[in-house]
Design an enzyme around this catalytic site. Sequence first.
Site, PDB file in Angstrom:
ATOM      1  N   MET A  30       0.857  -1.119   0.153  1.00  0.00           N
ATOM      2  CA  MET A  30      -0.048  -0.165   0.101  1.00  0.00           C
ATOM      3  C   MET A  30       0.892   1.253  -0.114  1.00  0.00           C
ATOM      4  O   MET A  30       0.613   2.476   0.322  1.00  0.00           O
ATOM      5  CB  MET A  30      -0.878  -0.103   1.243  1.00  0.00           C
ATOM      6  CG  MET A  30      -1.912  -1.295   1.133  1.00  0.00           C
ATOM      7  SD  MET A  30      -3.559  -0.894   1.907  1.00  0.00           S
ATOM      8  CE  MET A  30      -2.966  -0.661   3.778  1.00  0.00           C
ATOM      9  N   GLY A  31       2.388   1.036  -0.287  1.00  0.00           N
ATOM     10  CA  GLY A  31       2.996   2.277  -0.494  1.00  0.00           C
ATOM     11  C   GLY A  31       3.511   2.877   1.005  1.00  0.00           C
ATOM     12  O   GLY A  31       3.455   2.002   1.939  1.00  0.00           O
ATOM     13  N   ALA A  32       4.025   3.818   1.195  1.00  0.00           N
ATOM     14  CA  ALA A  32       4.853   4.389   2.284  1.00  0.00           C
ATOM     15  C   ALA A  32       5.837   3.743   2.607  1.00  0.00           C
ATOM     16  O   ALA A  32       5.957   3.001   3.891  1.00  0.00           O
ATOM     17  CB  ALA A  32       3.496   4.603   3.433  1.00  0.00           C
ATOM     18  N   LEU A  33       6.580   3.124   1.728  1.00  0.00           N
ATOM     19  CA  LEU A  33       7.432   2.052   1.749  1.00  0.00           C
ATOM     20  C   LEU A  33       8.456   2.224   2.813  1.00  0.00           C
ATOM     21  O   LEU A  33       9.074   3.374   2.848  1.00  0.00           O
ATOM     22  CB  LEU A  33       7.992   1.859   0.331  1.00  0.00           C
ATOM     23  CG  LEU A  33       7.178   1.485  -0.659  1.00  0.00           C
ATOM     24  CD1 LEU A  33       7.925   1.093  -2.085  1.00  0.00           C
ATOM     25  CD2 LEU A  33       6.316   0.388  -0.267  1.00  0.00           C
ATOM     26  N   HIS A  34       9.029   1.108   3.230  1.00  0.00           N
ATOM     27  CA  HIS A  34      10.159   0.980   4.273  1.00  0.00           C
ATOM     28  C   HIS A  34      11.000  -0.103   3.995  1.00  0.00           C
ATOM     29  O   HIS A  34      10.708  -0.691   3.097  1.00  0.00           O
ATOM     30  CB  HIS A  34       9.757   1.263   5.879  1.00  0.00           C
ATOM     31  CG  HIS A  34       8.560   0.013   6.040  1.00  0.00           C
ATOM     32  ND1 HIS A  34       8.827  -1.465   6.043  1.00  0.00           N
ATOM     33  CD2 HIS A  34       7.381   0.224   6.227  1.00  0.00           C
ATOM     34  CE1 HIS A  34       7.654  -1.987   6.204  1.00  0.00           C
ATOM     35  NE2 HIS A  34       6.584  -1.096   6.683  1.00  0.00           N
ATOM     36  N   GLY A  36      11.186  -3.007   5.490  1.00  0.00           N
ATOM     37  CA  GLY A  36      10.354  -4.304   5.562  1.00  0.00           C
ATOM     38  C   GLY A  36       9.624  -4.521   4.056  1.00  0.00           C
ATOM     39  O   GLY A  36      10.000  -5.451   3.572  1.00  0.00           O
ATOM     40  N   HIS A  37       9.257  -3.464   3.258  1.00  0.00           N
ATOM     41  CA  HIS A  37       8.699  -3.824   1.842  1.00  0.00           C
ATOM     42  C   HIS A  37       9.927  -4.221   1.146  1.00  0.00           C
ATOM     43  O   HIS A  37       9.601  -4.896   0.308  1.00  0.00           O
ATOM     44  CB  HIS A  37       8.026  -2.446   1.416  1.00  0.00           C
ATOM     45  CG  HIS A  37       6.724  -2.107   2.148  1.00  0.00           C
ATOM     46  ND1 HIS A  37       6.673  -0.855   3.150  1.00  0.00           N
ATOM     47  CD2 HIS A  37       5.596  -2.582   2.373  1.00  0.00           C
ATOM     48  CE1 HIS A  37       5.387  -0.788   3.701  1.00  0.00           C
ATOM     49  NE2 HIS A  37       4.654  -1.792   3.211  1.00  0.00           N
ATOM     50  N   GLN A  61     -10.232  -2.760   2.223  1.00  0.00           N
ATOM     51  CA  GLN A  61      -9.530  -3.420   3.273  1.00  0.00           C
ATOM     52  C   GLN A  61      -9.649  -2.667   4.396  1.00  0.00           C
ATOM     53  O   GLN A  61      -9.181  -3.079   5.888  1.00  0.00           O
ATOM     54  CB  GLN A  61      -8.440  -4.078   3.302  1.00  0.00           C
ATOM     55  CG  GLN A  61      -7.234  -3.045   2.886  1.00  0.00           C
ATOM     56  CD  GLN A  61      -5.874  -3.736   2.345  1.00  0.00           C
ATOM     57  OE1 GLN A  61      -5.794  -4.111   1.455  1.00  0.00           O
ATOM     58  NE2 GLN A  61      -4.889  -3.918   3.529  1.00  0.00           N
ATOM     59  N   ASP A  77       8.768   9.190  -3.567  1.00  0.00           N
ATOM     60  CA  ASP A  77       9.781   8.398  -2.583  1.00  0.00           C
ATOM     61  C   ASP A  77       9.603   6.991  -2.796  1.00  0.00           C
ATOM     62  O   ASP A  77      10.556   6.325  -2.868  1.00  0.00           O
ATOM     63  CB  ASP A  77       9.364   9.025  -1.114  1.00  0.00           C
ATOM     64  CG  ASP A  77      10.649   8.764  -0.279  1.00  0.00           C
ATOM     65  OD1 ASP A  77      11.737   8.774  -0.826  1.00  0.00           O
ATOM     66  OD2 ASP A  77      10.336   8.232   0.879  1.00  0.00           O
ATOM     67  N   GLY A 147       4.917 -10.508   3.829  1.00  0.00           N
ATOM     68  CA  GLY A 147       5.663 -10.463   4.985  1.00  0.00           C
ATOM     69  C   GLY A 147       5.197 -11.150   6.154  1.00  0.00           C
ATOM     70  O   GLY A 147       3.705 -11.188   6.313  1.00  0.00           O
ATOM     71  N   GLN A 148       5.837 -11.905   6.921  1.00  0.00           N
ATOM     72  CA  GLN A 148       5.519 -12.666   8.082  1.00  0.00           C
ATOM     73  C   GLN A 148       4.865 -11.714   9.205  1.00  0.00           C
ATOM     74  O   GLN A 148       3.971 -11.841   9.962  1.00  0.00           O
ATOM     75  CB  GLN A 148       6.709 -13.363   9.002  1.00  0.00           C
ATOM     76  CG  GLN A 148       6.270 -14.018   9.893  1.00  0.00           C
ATOM     77  CD  GLN A 148       7.320 -14.515  10.728  1.00  0.00           C
ATOM     78  OE1 GLN A 148       8.507 -14.827  10.632  1.00  0.00           O
ATOM     79  NE2 GLN A 148       7.165 -14.334  12.517  1.00  0.00           N
ATOM     80  N   LYS A 149       5.085 -10.329   9.072  1.00  0.00           N
ATOM     81  CA  LYS A 149       4.748  -9.105   9.901  1.00  0.00           C
ATOM     82  C   LYS A 149       2.905  -9.236   9.936  1.00  0.00           C
ATOM     83  O   LYS A 149       2.386  -9.349  11.021  1.00  0.00           O
ATOM     84  CB  LYS A 149       4.943  -7.701   9.033  1.00  0.00           C
ATOM     85  CG  LYS A 149       4.342  -6.617   9.924  1.00  0.00           C
ATOM     86  CD  LYS A 149       4.638  -6.124  11.048  1.00  0.00           C
ATOM     87  CE  LYS A 149       4.191  -4.783  11.631  1.00  0.00           C
ATOM     88  NZ  LYS A 149       2.941  -4.422  11.213  1.00  0.00           N
ATOM     89  N   LEU A 184       8.887  -2.615  11.747  1.00  0.00           N
ATOM     90  CA  LEU A 184       8.675  -1.589  10.633  1.00  0.00           C
ATOM     91  C   LEU A 184       7.438  -1.682  10.480  1.00  0.00           C
ATOM     92  O   LEU A 184       6.650  -2.785   9.833  1.00  0.00           O
ATOM     93  CB  LEU A 184       9.595  -1.796   9.675  1.00  0.00           C
ATOM     94  CG  LEU A 184      11.270  -1.441  10.058  1.00  0.00           C
ATOM     95  CD1 LEU A 184      11.862  -1.513   8.471  1.00  0.00           C
ATOM     96  CD2 LEU A 184      11.314  -0.198  10.697  1.00  0.00           C
ATOM     97  N   SER A 185       6.408  -0.487  10.199  1.00  0.00           N
ATOM     98  CA  SER A 185       5.252  -0.509   9.828  1.00  0.00           C
ATOM     99  C   SER A 185       5.042   0.874   9.163  1.00  0.00           C
ATOM    100  O   SER A 185       5.448   1.784   9.816  1.00  0.00           O
ATOM    101  CB  SER A 185       4.194  -0.652  10.817  1.00  0.00           C
ATOM    102  OG  SER A 185       2.886  -0.139  10.632  1.00  0.00           O
ATOM    103  N   SER A 186       4.223   0.929   8.159  1.00  0.00           N
ATOM    104  CA  SER A 186       4.033   2.342   7.740  1.00  0.00           C
ATOM    105  C   SER A 186       3.298   3.286   8.579  1.00  0.00           C
ATOM    106  O   SER A 186       3.356   4.422   8.636  1.00  0.00           O
ATOM    107  CB  SER A 186       3.036   2.153   6.446  1.00  0.00           C
ATOM    108  OG  SER A 186       3.660   1.510   5.423  1.00  0.00           O
ATOM    109  N   ARG A 187       2.567   2.491   9.494  1.00  0.00           N
ATOM    110  CA  ARG A 187       1.775   3.090  10.547  1.00  0.00           C
ATOM    111  C   ARG A 187       2.341   3.707  11.724  1.00  0.00           C
ATOM    112  O   ARG A 187       2.070   4.320  12.671  1.00  0.00           O
ATOM    113  CB  ARG A 187       0.450   2.488  11.212  1.00  0.00           C
ATOM    114  CG  ARG A 187      -0.409   1.987  10.099  1.00  0.00           C
ATOM    115  CD  ARG A 187      -1.758   1.415  10.611  1.00  0.00           C
ATOM    116  NE  ARG A 187      -2.826   1.393   9.798  1.00  0.00           N
ATOM    117  CZ  ARG A 187      -3.241   0.476   8.980  1.00  0.00           C
ATOM    118  NH1 ARG A 187      -2.474  -0.686   8.882  1.00  0.00           N
ATOM    119  NH2 ARG A 187      -4.252   0.456   8.248  1.00  0.00           N
TER     120      ARG A 187
END
Length: 284
Positions: A30-34, A36-37, A61, A77, A147-149, A184-187
Site C-alpha cells: 500500500m506504499g509508504a514504503l520502508h 520491510g517492503h 480493506q 519517494d 511479510g510474516q509481519k 517496521l510499519s507504515s503506521r
Amino acid sequence: MQVISSPEQVQSFLLRQKQNGQTIGVVPTMGALHQGHLSLVQRARQESTLVVATIFVNPTQFGPGEDFEQYPRTLQDDLQQCEQAGADLVFTPKTDEMYGADAQTFVRVTELTQRLEGAHRPTHFEGVTTIVAKLFNITVPTIACFGQKDYQQQLIIRQMVKDLNFGVKIVTCPIIREADGLALSSRNRYLSETERNRALVLNRALRNAGQQAEGGVSPAQIAVEMQRRIHDEEGVELEYAVVADERTLQPVCEDTDSAVALVAARVGKTRLIDNAILRFPSTP
Ligand code: AMP
C-alpha cells in the site's frame, strides 16, 4: 524501471513477458514504503527474472472509522526506493481503475478470517483477498512475496491460492525491525515519541514469550504473561495476545514443538500488530 497505472497495459505486458519465459515476482503493497517492503522486493529479485511492486491504498480493506483517508501516500519517494531495491515495474492503479462503479464480486476465505485480526476488523480480509486476487490476475506472478509481519494475512492468501488454483508460489519473508525491536510499519509514522517508546512493549512481550517457550513454560501461561505485560503498559490498549497453531491459528493449549505468538494493541490512536514463532523444547 517502468511505472504503469493502467491494469490492462500491465496485464498485457506481463502476459507477453511470461510467454517469453520470464518468471514474475510480485510484491503487493500500500506504499509508504520502508525497509520491510524493500526486503520483499529484494527477495523477489533473487527468485525471479522480472520484479513487479504494486502500490495501491486499497479502500475495501479499511473498515468504517479506520485510517483510509490519513494513510500516508508518498509515491515519489516509494518509486525511488523500488528502483533502488531492484524492481523492474511498479503498478500504481487508481481506485476507479481497480473497482468499477458496478463491481459486485468479492473473494472471501471463510474460516481463517474469523479470529484475531478478523474479529477486530470484520471486513478487512475480504478486502485483502479481493484485491490480491485482482492483482494476481493482472500481474500473473510466478511467485509473490508477503511479510510474516502480517502473519494471518499470509496464511489467508496461501489458503486462497490453494482453493482458487492461482498457481502462484507464496513466499513469506521475515519481519524487519528497528534496532530497538519495533517492527517496521507504515503506521509507525503516526506515533509520537512517547507512543513509540510505549509501543516497544509488543516486541518485549514477544521476546519474553520466546524465552519462556525455550524454558518450557506452557503456551497458556505464555499467553497470560504477554497479556499482562501489554495490559500493564501505560497508554497501550491490548486487543489480543495469543499463542496459536502456526497453520490454523487456533489457540495452543497442549504441548507442542512450535507455535506462533500474535499480539495486537492500540498505542494512542494507532493500531499495531506483531508476532513471533515460538520454539518449545521437544518433549521426551
Ligand atoms: P502493506 O503496505 O502494509 O500492505 O504491506 C505490504 C507487505 O509488506 C505485506 O506483505 C506486509 O506483510 C509486508 N511488511 C510490512 N511490514 C513489514 C516488516 N516490518 N517486515 C517485513 N515485511 C513487512
